[in-house]
Scaffold this active site. Structure first.
Site, PDB file in Angstrom:
ATOM      1  N   LYS A 195       1.024  -1.132   0.035  1.00 17.09           N
ATOM      2  CA  LYS A 195      -0.160  -0.124  -0.035  1.00 17.09           C
ATOM      3  C   LYS A 195       0.914   1.098   0.187  1.00 17.09           C
ATOM      4  O   LYS A 195       1.323   1.967   1.331  1.00 17.09           O
ATOM      5  CB  LYS A 195      -0.375   0.111   0.810  1.00 17.09           C
ATOM      6  N   GLU A 270      10.122   1.892  10.316  1.00 18.59           N
ATOM      7  CA  GLU A 270      11.344   2.740   9.894  1.00 18.59           C
ATOM      8  C   GLU A 270      10.363   3.991  10.221  1.00 18.59           C
ATOM      9  O   GLU A 270       9.420   4.276   9.434  1.00 18.59           O
ATOM     10  CB  GLU A 270      11.595   2.681   8.683  1.00 18.59           C
ATOM     11  N   CYS A 304      12.763  10.644   6.296  1.00 17.57           N
ATOM     12  CA  CYS A 304      12.797  11.117   7.604  1.00 17.57           C
ATOM     13  C   CYS A 304      14.467  10.512   8.181  1.00 17.57           C
ATOM     14  O   CYS A 304      14.036  11.618   9.959  1.00 17.57           O
ATOM     15  CB  CYS A 304      12.800   9.096   7.733  1.00 17.57           C
ATOM     16  N   GLU A 401       9.755  16.199  14.844  1.00 18.54           N
ATOM     17  CA  GLU A 401      10.031  16.415  13.548  1.00 18.54           C
ATOM     18  C   GLU A 401       8.950  17.875  12.131  1.00 18.54           C
ATOM     19  O   GLU A 401       8.280  17.371  12.805  1.00 18.54           O
ATOM     20  CB  GLU A 401      10.136  15.128  12.951  1.00 18.54           C
TER      21      GLU A 401
END
Ligand code: NDP
Length: 498
Positions: A195, A270, A304, A401
């Site tokens: 997906k 992750e 990331c 973040e």
């Protein structure tokens, strides 16, 4: 001043992918979503729709998992393939990417707001390399003989695929993340239901068709674009999926880990990061600033591992801020298909507003916000490269973040302090340091708590090098032999010789 222009000459294959009827890819063929539901795909560089994608629901995920389960039947073509044959298919998929590299790069620019050169050199190049790397693995997955202390008994281990693997990914590296998930799963022998992010489904759908052309039997690779809380959740909850590999935010990763634990699925996560990057006074300053700017401003900070907390030894702090701003001002901002552009848009309006919110709150908290570069007119989801100075470690901008082109510069005095403050984060995805001292390098690489540590450079990955995080950045590893382990069961076979 640059402008975004909607009309562009596209490669014919890219134009035909954009014009395709909305579809999923299940059991080796294009299918509509059972609900008939679709959504527009926007070009982040213009904000305009460029294609329409199908949105899978739970019934489509059921179909995809059933196709994958058939492909995993012991008598299936896939299970009967020899390891060398499986490796050749993977290699052919890698070569198929190379053969269409420029077109894949163009598609990634349009779908994900990439810049053409970087999309070709990084996303497409490393997606192809990932398939080539794992193409070498099927013939090297082997068990052991076990020295048990039972006379007359022989024990060996065998390594077997866990079964159907589900993969769910974020929008920032659509093709590359697809390769990171698919290639090791297929090398291990697991069929996949993939997906992609609903924002960026185009390259995965194309790759799945190319994989069948490369010899992958139908049903081994299925792609179900759709919303996370529908298609994603259905995949996580599906009893037929034995392994889940996820790349995305820590919040969603936690939820997936919780939901998957009901069925004791294998899970690789992750997740996000707030990576510390440390410049010591003895570093090659120009290289350190160029590398740090490249790390945070590349793909407009939507990586990331972005080095978003920049610790700088106090006596060079002001000089580094000035040099960073000069790097930011030199960036050419615009649509990623335009010549000379090296800084593109964010993925969507929501992300622009999210980043703007973080930066505005940093200013309210008392930090000094510097911005550079000229944004294009004519639409698109652009946000300028931003350097925040005068912040403290406890401010939101230094802890959370942001996932945009925003770096927070923080002064430090000595190595012990730098390591302590770098490690004082919930995350642990990547860290880096710039120094001319071997002693500092050794001490710091030992001290830093992160899945990847860069020294005098930033941001490279390689299919042979494991990638993943500590703490809230997740667990398990993509890439390298470590990733394969997540798709394999170990079986101990005991033979009694009487
Ligand atoms: P999200 O976590 O929001 O989404 C990631 C994927 O999960 C999307 O496909 C999303 O679907 C899907 N999803 C959302 N909710 C659920 C759910 N309840 N169940 C199952 N699937 C779900 O992340 P973003 O797409 O916003 O990506 C940004 C994040 O990804 C950042 O935190 C970044 O650090 C991280 N990331 C980590 C990387 C790594 O290797 N460590 C690499 C790249 C990004 P939908 O299509 O609806 O969004």
């Amino acid at each position: 001043m640059s402008t975004t222009t909607p009309a562009r000459d596209l490669a014919p294959v890219v134009a035909s992918r954009l014009a395709a009827e909305p579809h999923l890819f299940i059991d080796g063929e294009r299918r509509e979503a059972r609900s008939g539901r679709t959504r527009p795909v926007l070009d982040p560089g213009t904000g305009e729709p460029i294609a329409t994608t199908a949105c899978a629901g739970a019934a489509d995920v059921d179909d995809a998992v059933a196709a994958a389960a058939r492909a995993f039947d012991p008598a299936s073509e896939w299970r009967r393939m020899t390891p060398l044959e499986r490796g050749r298919v993977l290699t052919r998929i890698g070569e198929a990417i190379y053969a269409r590299a420029d077109s894949f790069a163009e598609l990634e620019v349009l779908d994900a707001g990439k810049v053409r050169g970087a999309a070709r050199a990084i996303d497409v190049e490393f997606a192809a390399r990932t398939f080539l790397y794992y193409g070498g693995w099927p013939s090297k997955i082997q068990g052991t003989t076990v020295p048990v202390s039972h006379p007359g008994i022989h024990v060996r281990t065998e390594r077997e695929p866990v079964g159907v693997a589900g993969a769910i990914t974020a929008w920032n590296f659509p093709l590359l993340l697809c390769a990171w998930k698919m290639a090791p799963a297929l090398a291990a022998g697991c069929p996949v239901v993939f997906k992609p992010s609903e924002e960026t489904p185009l390259s995965a759908l194309w790759l799945a068709e190319l994989a069948v052309e490369a010899g992958l039997p139908p049903g081994v690779l299925n792609v179900v674009p759709g919303y996370g809380d529908e298609a994603g959740q259905a995949l996580v909850a599906h009893a037929g999926v034995r392994k889940l590999s996820f790349t995305g935010s820590t919040a969603v990763g936690r939820r997936i880990a919780r939901d998957a634990s009901d069925l004791l699925k294998r899970v690789t996560l992750e997740l996000g990061g707030k990576s510390a990057n440390i410049i010591f006074g003895d570093a090659d300053l120009d290289a350190a600033v160029a590398g740090s700017a490249g790390g945070i401003f590349w793909h407009s900070g939507q990586t990331c591992s972005a080095p978003s907390r920049l610790f700088v030894q106090r006596d060079i702090h002001d000089e580094v801020v000035d040099k960073l701003l000069a790097e930011a001002a030199a960036l050419s901002i615009g649509h990623g298909l335009d010549a000379g552009v090296d800084f593109g848009p964010l993925v969507n309006e929501r992300q622009v507003e999210r980043v703007r919110g973080y930066v505005d709150r940093a200013a309210t908290d008392g930090a000094k916000v510097h911005q550079a570069g000229e944004l294009p007119t004519g639409g698109g989801f652009f946000y300028p490269p931003t350097v925040i100075a005068g912040a403290t470690d406890d401010m939101e901008c230094a802890r959370e973040e942001i996932f945009g082109p925003v770096v927070v510069v923080l002064p430090f005095d000595d190595a012990e302090e730098a390591a302590r403050r770098a490690n004082a984060s919930d995350y642990g995805l990547a860290a880096g340091l710039w120094t001319g001292s071997v002693a500092t390098e050794h001490a710091m690489t030992r001290a830093l708590r992160a899945g990847t540590v860069y020294v005098n450079g930033w941001g490279l990955t390689d299919p042979a090098a494991p990638f993943g995080g500590f703490a809230q950045s997740g667990y398990g590893r993509d890439l390298g032999p470590d990733s394969l382990d997540g798709y394999l069961e170990t079986k101990s076979v005991w033979t009694f010789h009487g």
